[in-house]
Design a protein around this motif. Structure first.
Motif, short mmCIF file in Angstrom:
data_model
loop_
_atom_site.label_atom_id
_atom_site.label_comp_id
_atom_site.label_asym_id
_atom_site.label_seq_id
_atom_site.Cartn_x
_atom_site.Cartn_y
_atom_site.Cartn_z
N SER A 76 0.84 -1.19 0.00
CA SER A 76 0.00 0.00 0.00
C SER A 76 0.87 1.25 0.00
O SER A 76 1.89 1.31 0.71
N GLY A 77 0.47 2.23 -0.77
CA GLY A 77 1.20 3.49 -0.83
C GLY A 77 2.07 3.63 -2.06
O GLY A 77 2.44 4.75 -2.43
N ILE A 78 2.42 2.52 -2.72
CA ILE A 78 3.21 2.60 -3.95
C ILE A 78 2.28 2.97 -5.10
O ILE A 78 1.27 2.31 -5.34
N ARG A 79 2.61 4.03 -5.79
CA ARG A 79 1.78 4.50 -6.90
C ARG A 79 2.33 3.99 -8.23
O ARG A 79 3.55 3.87 -8.40
N ILE A 80 1.43 3.69 -9.15
CA ILE A 80 1.82 3.35 -10.52
C ILE A 80 1.24 4.41 -11.45
O ILE A 80 0.03 4.66 -11.45
N GLU A 81 2.09 5.07 -12.19
CA GLU A 81 1.67 6.07 -13.19
C GLU A 81 1.84 5.44 -14.57
O GLU A 81 2.96 5.13 -14.98
N ARG A 82 0.75 5.23 -15.27
CA ARG A 82 0.85 4.70 -16.63
C ARG A 82 1.25 5.80 -17.58
O ARG A 82 0.70 6.90 -17.57
N ILE A 83 2.23 5.49 -18.41
CA ILE A 83 2.69 6.42 -19.44
C ILE A 83 2.63 5.71 -20.79
O ILE A 83 2.66 4.49 -20.85
N PRO A 84 2.54 6.46 -21.88
CA PRO A 84 2.59 5.81 -23.19
C PRO A 84 3.92 5.08 -23.40
O PRO A 84 4.94 5.45 -22.83
N SER A 85 3.88 4.03 -24.20
CA SER A 85 5.10 3.27 -24.49
C SER A 85 6.09 4.13 -25.25
O SER A 85 5.74 4.85 -26.18
N LEU A 86 7.35 4.03 -24.84
CA LEU A 86 8.42 4.74 -25.54
C LEU A 86 8.95 3.97 -26.73
O LEU A 86 9.77 4.50 -27.49
N PHE A 87 8.48 2.73 -26.91
CA PHE A 87 9.12 1.83 -27.87
C PHE A 87 8.20 1.30 -28.96
O PHE A 87 8.66 0.64 -29.87
N GLU A 88 6.90 1.54 -28.84
CA GLU A 88 5.95 0.98 -29.79
C GLU A 88 5.18 2.10 -30.49
O GLU A 88 4.67 3.00 -29.82
N PRO A 89 5.07 2.06 -31.81
CA PRO A 89 4.34 3.11 -32.52
C PRO A 89 2.84 3.04 -32.23
O PRO A 89 2.29 1.98 -31.93
N SER A 90 2.20 4.19 -32.32
CA SER A 90 0.76 4.28 -32.04
C SER A 90 -0.07 4.42 -33.31
O SER A 90 -1.29 4.38 -33.25
N GLY A 91 0.61 4.63 -34.45
CA GLY A 91 -0.10 4.89 -35.69
C GLY A 91 -0.28 6.37 -35.98
O GLY A 91 -0.83 6.74 -37.01
N ARG A 92 0.21 7.22 -35.07
CA ARG A 92 0.08 8.67 -35.24
C ARG A 92 1.42 9.33 -35.54
O ARG A 92 1.55 10.55 -35.46
N GLU A 93 2.41 8.51 -35.91
CA GLU A 93 3.75 9.05 -36.14
C GLU A 93 3.83 9.76 -37.49
O GLU A 93 3.04 9.49 -38.39
N ALA A 94 4.81 10.64 -37.60
CA ALA A 94 5.03 11.37 -38.84
C ALA A 94 5.93 10.53 -39.75
O ALA A 94 7.12 10.36 -39.48
N PRO A 95 5.40 9.98 -40.85
CA PRO A 95 6.19 9.05 -41.68
C PRO A 95 7.39 9.70 -42.34
O PRO A 95 8.38 9.01 -42.61
N ALA A 96 7.34 10.99 -42.61
CA ALA A 96 8.45 11.64 -43.30
C ALA A 96 9.72 11.65 -42.47
O ALA A 96 10.82 11.80 -43.00
N MET A 97 9.58 11.50 -41.13
CA MET A 97 10.75 11.54 -40.26
C MET A 97 11.21 10.15 -39.82
O MET A 97 12.13 10.02 -39.01
#
Length: 379
Positions: free
Chosen positions: A50-71
């Motif tokens: 109890s007391g340990i918090r988990i903060e969900r963040i987006p994955s740093l390693f998997e594309p979401s489909g919203r990336e800019a293809p030109a880069m």
């Protein structure tokens, strides 16, 4: 603990080892200061206090489909490993963590593992501790993260350190062998076999397949099992087969199991890859052992296997045996291993020691600093 600055802890969500050791350390550290875990998944952790918090963040390693293809094909600077441009997930994840830095004024930020987040913490003026892994990590990206860290946390014994690790990095490393791995005394062979329903008199070879890759190939196992028709070969974990296999009747694939400790205790001999959790469980059990490294970034498992070979803790195969004689040569080496030497590598209470080291590091760094009210966050 009252008024103590919190510790933030980034946890990579691939495999199981990162989450298991983070949970083990957090469960001890929470008695000393607040702890917040940052991860792309919140369902991979063992039970947390109890007391340990988990903060969900987006994955740093998997594309979401919203990336800019030109880069997508922009070259990567040598100082980073995973820093694609035009990824909203990464932008949002870093913004989330930066906001927490400003609001919570943490004592430390632990990264397990991300060289980029280590750089980020340093640039945000937050002291960070990097989890150290085996592998060819002398590149500018890793070295910059390690050099900028206030400490390094190694989830293995100092005796298993690579020879090429610079002394200046060893000097600021805390070694926590077996942290996050259930290394309690194993049940006896007889008790484990009774629970599993295995003939107490039959020879058992256990193949432990990890969860960080595509699975252990079964074609080489068919060769080993066929050469020992009176021996039962059992695999646990993820395996992959090929069309040309002719599986013998003494090779049994059990898949994922909830009781790997019983299987390891019941085994006469063990075959495995070189994932950190698997390695430490087998060392704690003390068994004749063939280790076959899998492909991982930066040759992580290859380097771990080299250390195990150097210390005489496993019979190491550079590749899977392609014929029965290859298996027998490895088993001859495995039978020479001293189980007591294997068990001696495991620390008594590595999680408590690591938590105490993190707390002491934080106290040392922030000694004499004024109180830490939250910074003003500009919207």
């Amino acid at each position: 603990m009252k008024g103590a600055r919190p510790v933030g802890y980034f946890v990579h969500h691939q495999g199981r080892g990162h989450a298991e050791r983070a949970a083990a350390i957090a469960n001890r550290l929470i008695d000393l200061r607040p702890v917040t875990l940052f991860c792309a998944r919140d369902d991979i952790f063992p039970e947390l206090k109890s007391g340990i918090r988990i903060e969900r963040i987006p994955s740093l390693f998997e594309p979401s489909g919203r990336e800019a293809p030109a880069m997508a094909s922009l070259p990567m600077p040598e100082t980073v490993h995973c820093a694609p441009v035009g990824w909203p997930n990464i932008t949002q994840a870093f913004a989330h963590i930066a906001r927490w830095f400003a609001e919570e004024r943490p004592a430390l930020f632990v990264t397990d593992v991300s060289a980029e987040l280590g750089h980020f913490a340093r640039l945000c003026s937050v002291p960070h501790v990097a989890v150290l892994q085996h592998g060819e990590r002398g590149d500018p990206g890793h070295m910059a993260a390690y050099e900028s860290a206030v400490g390094l946390l190694a989830p293995y014994a100092a005796s298993l350190e690579q020879r090429d690790r610079p002394q200046r990095l060893r000097d600021k490393s805390h070694y926590a062998s077996g942290v996050g791995v259930d290394c309690r005394p194993f049940p006896t062979r007889e008790d484990a076999r009774q629970r599993l329903g295995i003939d107490p008199d039959r020879e058992l070879v256990l193949v432990v397949a990890g969860g960080g890759g595509e699975g252990t190939p079964t074609a080489p196992l068919t060769l080993g099992a066929r050469a020992e028709p009176d021996t039962l070969w059992v695999t646990i974990g993820q395996v992959r087969s090929e069309w040309h296999e002719t599986p013998p009747g003494n090779l049994d694939h059990r898949g994922w199991v909830d009781n790997p400790r019983d299987w390891i205790a019941a085994a006469d001999r063990v075959v495995s890859s070189c994932g950190n959790t698997t390695v430490h469980m087998i060392l704690a059990a003390g068994k004749p052992w063939i280790a076959v490294p899998e492909w991982r970034y930066f040759d992580e498992q290859v380097c771990k296997a080299e250390v195990l070979d150097r210390e005489g803790l496993a019979a190491v195969a550079r590749h899977w045996p392609a014929h029965a004689a290859g298996w027998e040569k490895l088993w001859a080496a495995a039978r020479l291993i001293d189980p007591e030497r294997q068990r001696a590598v495991i620390a008594d209470d590595p999680a408590a020691d690591a938590a105490a080291w993190l707390d002491e590091t934080a106290q040392r760094l922030w000694r004499g600093a004024p109180p830490h009210p939250p910074l003003e966050v500009v919207a």
